[in-house]
Design a protein around this motif. Structure first.
Motif, PDB file in Angstrom:
ATOM      1  N   PHE A   3       0.873  -1.175   0.000  1.00 21.01           N
ATOM      2  CA  PHE A   3       0.000   0.000   0.000  1.00 21.01           C
ATOM      3  C   PHE A   3       0.911   1.226   0.000  1.00 21.01           C
ATOM      4  O   PHE A   3       1.921   1.243   0.711  1.00 21.01           O
ATOM      5  CB  PHE A   3      -0.812   0.117   1.305  1.00 21.01           C
ATOM      6  N   ARG A   4       0.548   2.223  -0.775  1.00 25.25           N
ATOM      7  CA  ARG A   4       1.146   3.557  -0.606  1.00 25.25           C
ATOM      8  C   ARG A   4       0.022   4.533  -0.912  1.00 25.25           C
ATOM      9  O   ARG A   4      -0.193   4.922  -2.039  1.00 25.25           O
ATOM     10  CB  ARG A   4       2.345   3.777  -1.525  1.00 25.25           C
ATOM     11  N   ASP A  64      -2.858   7.763   0.058  1.00 27.30           N
ATOM     12  CA  ASP A  64      -3.146   9.025   0.717  1.00 27.30           C
ATOM     13  C   ASP A  64      -4.637   9.014   1.071  1.00 27.30           C
ATOM     14  O   ASP A  64      -5.334   8.023   0.866  1.00 27.30           O
ATOM     15  CB  ASP A  64      -2.760  10.226  -0.160  1.00 27.30           C
ATOM     16  N   GLY A 100      -7.172  10.331  -0.320  1.00 28.12           N
ATOM     17  CA  GLY A 100      -8.073  10.119  -1.459  1.00 28.12           C
ATOM     18  C   GLY A 100      -8.148   8.659  -1.878  1.00 28.12           C
ATOM     19  O   GLY A 100      -9.233   8.126  -2.146  1.00 28.12           O
ATOM     20  N   THR A 101      -6.995   8.003  -1.947  1.00 26.64           N
ATOM     21  CA  THR A 101      -7.031   6.608  -2.392  1.00 26.64           C
ATOM     22  C   THR A 101      -7.639   5.722  -1.302  1.00 26.64           C
ATOM     23  O   THR A 101      -8.342   4.759  -1.600  1.00 26.64           O
ATOM     24  CB  THR A 101      -5.626   6.107  -2.790  1.00 26.64           C
ATOM     25  N   THR A 104     -11.334   6.105  -1.602  1.00 23.41           N
ATOM     26  CA  THR A 104     -11.849   5.345  -2.743  1.00 23.41           C
ATOM     27  C   THR A 104     -11.994   3.869  -2.381  1.00 23.41           C
ATOM     28  O   THR A 104     -12.991   3.227  -2.713  1.00 23.41           O
ATOM     29  CB  THR A 104     -10.910   5.502  -3.960  1.00 23.41           C
ATOM     30  N   ARG A 105     -10.988   3.352  -1.680  1.00 24.55           N
ATOM     31  CA  ARG A 105     -11.079   1.949  -1.263  1.00 24.55           C
ATOM     32  C   ARG A 105     -12.303   1.733  -0.373  1.00 24.55           C
ATOM     33  O   ARG A 105     -13.044   0.757  -0.533  1.00 24.55           O
ATOM     34  CB  ARG A 105      -9.830   1.536  -0.475  1.00 24.55           C
ATOM     35  N   GLU A 145     -15.050   3.511  -0.140  1.00 25.55           N
ATOM     36  CA  GLU A 145     -16.310   3.633  -0.897  1.00 25.55           C
ATOM     37  C   GLU A 145     -16.582   2.385  -1.723  1.00 25.55           C
ATOM     38  O   GLU A 145     -17.729   1.993  -1.919  1.00 25.55           O
ATOM     39  CB  GLU A 145     -16.261   4.873  -1.797  1.00 25.55           C
ATOM     40  N   ARG A 146     -15.529   1.768  -2.194  1.00 24.89           N
ATOM     41  CA  ARG A 146     -15.729   0.549  -2.981  1.00 24.89           C
ATOM     42  C   ARG A 146     -16.279  -0.579  -2.104  1.00 24.89           C
ATOM     43  O   ARG A 146     -17.129  -1.356  -2.543  1.00 24.89           O
ATOM     44  CB  ARG A 146     -14.423   0.129  -3.647  1.00 24.89           C
ATOM     45  N   SER A 152     -17.838  -2.939  -9.204  1.00 21.42           N
ATOM     46  CA  SER A 152     -17.679  -1.872  -8.212  1.00 21.42           C
ATOM     47  C   SER A 152     -16.577  -0.895  -8.630  1.00 21.42           C
ATOM     48  O   SER A 152     -16.691   0.311  -8.416  1.00 21.42           O
ATOM     49  CB  SER A 152     -17.373  -2.458  -6.835  1.00 21.42           C
ATOM     50  N   LEU A 168     -17.228   3.168  -9.611  1.00 22.79           N
ATOM     51  CA  LEU A 168     -16.522   4.276  -8.951  1.00 22.79           C
ATOM     52  C   LEU A 168     -15.568   5.001  -9.899  1.00 22.79           C
ATOM     53  O   LEU A 168     -14.800   5.850  -9.468  1.00 22.79           O
ATOM     54  CB  LEU A 168     -15.731   3.742  -7.756  1.00 22.79           C
ATOM     55  N   ALA A 196      -6.712   5.579  -9.264  1.00 24.87           N
ATOM     56  CA  ALA A 196      -6.811   5.102  -7.881  1.00 24.87           C
ATOM     57  C   ALA A 196      -7.661   6.018  -7.010  1.00 24.87           C
ATOM     58  O   ALA A 196      -8.049   5.647  -5.908  1.00 24.87           O
ATOM     59  CB  ALA A 196      -5.415   4.979  -7.274  1.00 24.87           C
ATOM     60  N   ASP A 197      -7.952   7.222  -7.510  1.00 22.87           N
ATOM     61  CA  ASP A 197      -8.739   8.189  -6.742  1.00 22.87           C
ATOM     62  C   ASP A 197      -9.404   9.153  -7.723  1.00 22.87           C
ATOM     63  O   ASP A 197      -8.907  10.253  -7.967  1.00 22.87           O
ATOM     64  CB  ASP A 197      -7.804   8.938  -5.772  1.00 22.87           C
ATOM     65  N   ASP A 212      -9.603  13.033  -7.246  1.00 30.46           N
ATOM     66  CA  ASP A 212      -8.439  13.913  -7.130  1.00 30.46           C
ATOM     67  C   ASP A 212      -7.290  13.591  -8.072  1.00 30.46           C
ATOM     68  O   ASP A 212      -6.324  14.338  -8.130  1.00 30.46           O
ATOM     69  CB  ASP A 212      -7.867  13.851  -5.699  1.00 30.46           C
ATOM     70  N   ASP A 263       1.858   3.796  -7.914  1.00 32.78           N
ATOM     71  CA  ASP A 263       0.759   3.834  -6.944  1.00 32.78           C
ATOM     72  C   ASP A 263      -0.551   3.367  -7.573  1.00 32.78           C
ATOM     73  O   ASP A 263      -1.341   2.668  -6.937  1.00 32.78           O
ATOM     74  CB  ASP A 263       0.588   5.252  -6.386  1.00 32.78           C
ATOM     75  N   ILE A 319      -0.313  -0.530  -7.842  1.00 31.29           N
ATOM     76  CA  ILE A 319      -0.539  -1.321  -6.630  1.00 31.29           C
ATOM     77  C   ILE A 319      -1.934  -1.092  -6.060  1.00 31.29           C
ATOM     78  O   ILE A 319      -2.474  -1.942  -5.366  1.00 31.29           O
ATOM     79  CB  ILE A 319       0.539  -1.088  -5.540  1.00 31.29           C
ATOM     80  N   SER A 365      -3.337  -5.672  -2.799  1.00 32.95           N
ATOM     81  CA  SER A 365      -4.374  -4.834  -2.191  1.00 32.95           C
ATOM     82  C   SER A 365      -5.185  -4.102  -3.257  1.00 32.95           C
ATOM     83  O   SER A 365      -6.003  -3.248  -2.937  1.00 32.95           O
ATOM     84  CB  SER A 365      -3.733  -3.818  -1.239  1.00 32.95           C
TER      85      SER A 365
END
Ligand code: FES
Ligand SMILES: [Fe+2]
Lengths: 169, 473
Positions: free
Chosen positions: A64-65, A67, A69-70, A73-74, A76-77, B229, B233, B315-316, B319, B361, B364, B370
């Motif tokens: 994992f790396r 912040d 926001g990510t 997102t996880r 919310e999923r 899912s 998103l 990944a987001d 943002d 990022d 992964i 993950s």
């Protein structure tokens, strides 16, 4: 009780509460315990020779790396019915121990702690066990309450004995 | 049964099962049992992993002389090493004295490997240079005869290093065959190629290695369900997915025994996943380059167990921006229901540090242990092996369905004629021909044929094969 003890207790209380939220799948409440600039990292552990120059914990390889926001997102999923990894949800139990504040600076406390995560999910008696040392930075907000500003999880495993990490460590 | 027979070894039962797989092109079905069966697993170790070219690592993982990493071909341990002269070697990790492994770490840098048992010492070329008390007790030992052995054949293609422990395997270039067109397309559109970031992430899952390998040939059908899912998103923007109208799809089947799928924006329209400055047309045909520039998603499997993936993901979505990366995946068989995954994320060498970090990022966060995509795959794949290993499946000869695109099932069109690349190519990503190719190759390997049907006339020389356990019985 002296300051040192009080601080240790306070850190411990934060980490225990946090673990409870994760174990109870209250992930949105968990997000509220994080600062907006959280750095959440799980470096890849590499088995190296004793005395090797490079660290066992990779500088570039991560499980994992994230912040804020990510992470959001996880979370919310996982709210979605189709997020199969957590439907049915993992049964987890986090045991947090060996809590030791190691550094204080302004509003920040760096606290090391050990974590054991028991996780099971299947229709059998098997379980995964993930263990590691966490180095957390807890920061006081305006109300004087701790928020998690940085987490580095130093795992004990190099090859992970779990089918996925659809949980937070 | 003779050594050179095209029949699979093993019990009659297993032979029947394998023969059924051989009809997959017509039936679109494979016996479920192949996804969890001890006997089949053992034959696979010998005939698939013992005869095919297997991916070992990427050259960028061992950039300096002395850099090494422990790797496996099937169940055989190897040292992937750059020796002091800069040459890349793949050495069997077994001491020439009594056979223990000489490498204990996952990776590192060393000029010598010293065996922990009796301290025989080898240079990183494999040469034996130290035998304790040689002058006293091993006077006639010829050290030249006891170098660490190299894998039988070692070769690389565009930075991907492969090895085979088979003497009769064709050269790598021939084994990859026409599929190099697609490897070029996936690896060759950036100046100076790709580099691995960090170390491969490894983990173990309770399923059969073939499940992931077949999925990665191009199971776009599951993306809509398993990964719903992630699409909801916008982690995978729906306009880029298999149902998106903008993208031109192609499924590539029967390409020298390998297969893949890709989808791209036409006229070389950039997706935005890679920064424009990393692209370079050198070394690709105009057609390849145009497809590569617009590549929305691309997955494939080099038989047997190297998969690659390139996608534009986010990944987001609130943002961040859509970002592309190259994912390499190895499905290492540990047992009929146990697979170790090896996951590499690669980025264009010439990209900015900022981009490399974002690409890693994104990689992964989507396609790793993950990752928001993969975690859902693994939740499903265990179940395939669970049911496949059951008595019910044996008794009722249950089958798995790969019929999309067989006969009149759908109106997908064969576009091989006008398509610029090799293989039998279809104008959709919603067909199972890529997976049927995988199982066809598996059948051919299990029956000791070349995976490339077009090279059937050039049967491999089969020397010195030792009978396996079933044959010895
Ligand atoms: S086994 Fe290696 S030195 Fe004896
Ligand atoms: Fe998937």
């Amino acid at each position: 009780m002296n300051d040192e003890h009080l601080l240790t207790l306070e850190c411990r209380q934060f980490l225990v509460t946090e673990a409870e939220l994760l174990d109870d799948h209250r992930l949105h409440e968990w997000l509220e315990l994080l600062t907006d600039d959280i750095e959440y990292r799980v470096p890849r552990r590499v088995m190296r020779e004793r005395g090797a120059e490079a660290s066992e914990f990779s500088d570039d390889g991560f499980l994992f790396r994230d912040d804020r926001g990510t992470l959001q997102t996880r979370v919310e999923r996982y709210d979605k019915e189709y997020a199969w990894a957590e439907n049915p949800p993992s049964r987890t139990r986090r045991i947090v121990g060996n809590v030791r504040p190691v550094e204080r600076a302004d509003d920040d406390v760096t606290v090391k702690n050990n974590v054991i995560v028991y996780r099971s999910q299947g229709d059998d008696a098997d379980h995964d066990l993930i263990t590691g040392e966490r180095e957390d930075v807890l920061r006081r907000n305006d109300d004087g309450e701790f928020r998690l500003a940085r987490r580095t999880v130093r795992l004990d495993q190099t090859v992970l004995p779990t089918r996925n990490l659809s949980i937070f460590l | 049964m003779g050594d050179t027979s095209n029949q699979v070894s093993g019990s009659r039962d297993v032979r029947d099962v394998v023969e059924d797989v051989g009809r997959v092109a017509e039936t679109g079905e494979v016996p479920s049992r192949i996804h969890n069966d001890r006997e089949i697993h053992e034959v696979e170790l010998e005939r698939v992993f013992g005869e095919m070219w297997v991916f070992v690592g990427h050259v960028s993982e061992i950039p300096e002389p002395g850099d090494y990493a422990k790797r496996y071909v099937g169940d055989s341990p190897f040292i992937f090493v750059r020796d002091e002269t800069g040459e890349i070697r793949v050495l069997f990790d077994s001491c020439q004295h009594r056979g223990t492994t000489v490498v204990r770490a996952e990776q590192g840098n060393t000029s010598h490997f010293r065996c922990p048992y009796h301290n025989w010492t080898y240079k990183n070329t494999g040469e034996l240079v130290g035998v304790p008390y040689k002058n006293e007790f091993y006077q006639e030992l010829d050290t030249c005869e006891h170098a660490l052995e190299s894998a039988t054949q070692v070769d690389s293609y565009r930075g991907l290093v492969f090895a085979t422990i088979s003497e009769s395997a064709p050269p790598l270039e021939e084994y990859l065959g026409d599929f190099t067109w697609y490897l070029d397309l996936n690896l060759g559109f950036v100046e100076d190629g790709f580099e691995v970031v960090g170390e491969p992430i490894r983990w173990e899952i309770d399923t059969n290695w073939k499940i992931g390998a077949d999925n990665f040939t191009g199971d776009s059908y599951h993306t809509l369900a398993t990964h719903k899912s992630a699409m909801d998103l916008d982690i995978f923007p729906p306009e880029l997915s298999a149902t998106g109208a903008e993208r031109a799809p192609a499924d590539v089947t029967n390409c020298s025994g390998h297969s893949c799928m890709l989808a791209y924006l036409e006229n070389g329209t950039l997706t935005g996943g890679y920064p424009p400055e990393v692209f370079s047309a050198d070394g690709l045909s105009a057609d390849q380059f145009e497809i590569a520039r617009g590549l929305v998603s691309s997955v494939g499997t080099v038989f047997p167990n190297l998969s690659f993936l390139q996608m534009n993901l986010n990944a987001d979505p609130d943002d961040r921006e859509v970002t592309a990366f190259l994912n390499l995946r190895k499905w290492q068989p540990l047992g009929p229901k146990k697979t170790q995954l090896w996951n590499w994320i690669l980025v264009p060498r010439t990209a900015s540090e900022e981009f490399k970090e974002r690409a890693y990022d994104t990689g992964i966060a989507t396609f790793s242990i993950s990752g928001s995509f993969e975690v859902d795959d693994f939740a499903v794949w265990d179940g395939i092996a669970e049911a496949a290993g059951s008595t019910y499946v044996k008794k009722h000869r249950s089958t798995s369905n790969f019929q999309m695109g067989v006969g009149e099932m759908s109106d997908s069109a064969d576009i091989s004629e006008e398509w610029p690349g090799p293989g039998d190519v279809y104008d959709t990503n919603l067909e199972d021909g890529t997976m049927r190719t995988f199982y066809q190759s598996w059948y051919r390997a299990m029956t000791h044929r070349r995976i490339d049907a077009e090279r059937e006339d050039a049967p491999s020389k089969r020397r010195d094969r030792r009978p396996n356990q079933e044959e010895r019985r």
